[in-house]
Design an enzyme around this catalytic site. Structure first.
Site, mmCIF file in Angstrom:
data_model
loop_
_atom_site.group_PDB
_atom_site.id
_atom_site.type_symbol
_atom_site.label_atom_id
_atom_site.label_comp_id
_atom_site.label_asym_id
_atom_site.label_seq_id
_atom_site.Cartn_x
_atom_site.Cartn_y
_atom_site.Cartn_z
ATOM 1 C CG ASP A 241 9.095 1.019 12.457
ATOM 2 O OD1 ASP A 241 9.279 1.783 11.649
ATOM 3 O OD2 ASP A 241 8.425 -0.072 12.460
ATOM 4 C CG ASP B 150 -0.213 -0.327 2.585
ATOM 5 O OD1 ASP B 150 0.970 -0.007 2.572
ATOM 6 O OD2 ASP B 150 -0.877 -0.848 3.204
ATOM 7 C CG ASP C 38 0.881 4.319 4.472
ATOM 8 O OD1 ASP C 38 -0.150 4.290 4.103
ATOM 9 O OD2 ASP C 38 1.437 3.656 5.058
#
Ligand code: ATP
Ligand code: MG
Length: 447
Positions: free
Chosen positions: A136, A54, A56
């Site tokens: 992260d 996907d 983002d």
């Protein structure tokens, strides 16, 4: 954090690889005078030459400003508001740059979390640098700038990606305590993308692994689907075991294996190999089948215990064992009912498949979950030679008694990594009320 910029001719990302809808969002934000970037896994995967799952988008526009630009937009999230721009079933997630929090942490172990397990700290808007810092891994702090088609990498992300190195941003122990799910994300990215977890990123994992039991079971359900149903389940499982991350997710399965019964470990590996192969061939896979395999060890072990110690007959012992095992498991990782009911079906079919006389086998062929139950039997037979004959019998029985499977429900499905949206037809099936065992087994006092 000093960014490294790869200009348009210094990287291989072309706009043809980016979804049309994501491009539309990026262009419109840019035209309205905002910064707009493709961010995170999408950029990482494109640089690795992979097709992203996907796309983002990250921007300096606030959610309200985004909403004004797109009529097909809805704002979601209570703590940190995100914009979802909808194109039919395709959703482009647009997030405003997140800033640093200034919240004092009262819990020594884990940062404050809402009931959904989202960090409560993430509710301040910020700059792109701050946004990058709270991601992260360095390879996830990459931004594709629609204004000049450059890739902006923070925290050495571009170098790390080239070196196929997975490196946590900031102090690893602090970042894992903030959100223990990052430990399983490390394993997931390592297994899926073939990245090596750097020594400093790997060092605290063993010790902090138990913090995973503080994460809400519903969030862990989503994460485990991503772990096991992204096509690299076996490698992921092995790494989870290696880092001590499997036990907090599947305590009872780990316990059964810990008692020296490695048969169940091999069984899980076999199931995951099977799942990976199916995904590679673009065949359907169901979370239920996997859960049935992961928890089969505990179910067999408990059934035996209820028979030996509780004096129950096999049927009652088995029914009680399935309730017990699922009841305990959902305290660690939730299993939505639409899946757990299929898990039970698969287990129950194992006994029914042994009954081969009269009309029974014919009736069993009509069972909506017959195929999953039979596949499960095949898997068991690979480890237990005593089941070979039974498995072959069923294989032949199906050949000589073809059933029009078109008219039947098959396993509830998730295709590859698109878990979650699966599983419509079979969900709607009413469940037959289950017979409950009449007696509770007497447990030994000190058992
Ligand atoms: P994929 O979608 O391929 O599984 P991804 O990197 O896109 O991988 P997502 O879960 O979609 O993973 O998250 C998108 C981005 O959000 C990540 O790339 C990362 O920058 C950030 N992110 C996600 N989860 C966390 C987390 N727990 N802590 C910090 N940053 C996170
Ligand atoms: Mg993603």
């Amino acid at each position: 954090m000093q960014p490294v910029v790869l200009t348009r001719d210094q990287h291989g990302i072309s706009r043809r690889q980016i979804s049309e809808n994501a491009l539309k969002v990026l262009y419109r934000l840019n035209k309205a005078g905002f910064e707009a970037y493709l961010v995170g896994g999408g950029v990482r995967d494109l640089l690795l030459g992979r097709q992203p799952k996907d796309f983002d988008v990250s921007t300096n526009a606030t959610p309200e400003q985004i909403k004004q630009l797109f009529s097909n937009c809805r704002l979601v999230g209570r703590r940190f508001r995100l914009a979802h721009v909808l194109f039919g079933r395709d959703v482009i997630e647009v997030a405003t740059f997140r800033g640093h929090h200034h919240q004092v942490n009262t819990n020594k172990n884990v940062s404050s979390q809402s009931s959904e397990g989202m960090l409560l700290r993430d509710n301040v808007y910020g700059t792109i640098e701050e946004d990058a810092e709270r991601r992260d891994f360095t390879v996830n702090a990459l931004y594709y700038n629609i204004a000049d088609f450059s890739v902006v990498g923070f925290a050495n992300g571009i170098k790390d990606l080239e070196a196929r190195r997975l490196e946590l941003i900031g102090d690893p122990e602090t970042r894992y305590r903030e959100d223990p799910v990052r430990m399983i994300r490390a394993v997931r990215f390592s297994a899926k993308l073939g990245l090596t977890i750097s020594p400093r990123t790997e060092a605290p994992i063993q010790e902090l692994a138990p913090l995973l039991s503080d994460i809400p079971p519903a969030r862990l359900f989503e994460e485990t689907l991503k772990l096991f149903l992204a096509g690299h389940g076996l490698e992921t499982y092995r790494q989870l075991q290696q880092y001590g991350l499997f036990a907090p997710l599947f305590p009872e399965a780990a316990e059964v294996m810990g008692k020296g019964n490695n048969r169940y470990g091999r069984f899980i590996e076999l199931a995951l190999t099977n799942t990976d192969e199916r995904i590679a061939q673009d065949m359907r896979v169901t979370p239920a089948f996997l859960y049935a395999a992961l928890l089969w060890g505990p179910v067999e072990t408990r059934t035996q215990a209820f028979m030996n110690e509780g004096g129950l007959n096999h049927y009652d012992a088995f029914m009680l064992a399935t309730d017990d095992v699922l009841g305990r498991q959902v305290k660690a990782v939730a299993i939505p009912r639409r899946f757990s009911s299929v898990v039970r079906d698969i287990w129950q079919l194992q006994d029914r498949l042994t009954k081969r006389n009269g009309k029974r086998p014919h009736r069993l062929l009509e069972h909506p979950k017959f195929r999953a139950g039979y596949d499960f039997l095949l898997l068991r037979a690979e480890l237990d030679p005593r089941l070979k004959e039974l498995a072959e019998w069923w294989t032949e029985f199906q050949v000589s008694n073809p059933v029009d499977r078109q008219t039947q429900h098959r396993q509830p499905q998730a295709r590859g990594a698109q878990q979650g949206q699966a599983n419509t037809a079979s969900d709607a099936e009413p469940r037959k009320p289950r017979k409950r065992p009449r007696r509770r087994p007497r447990r030994k006092k000190d058992a």
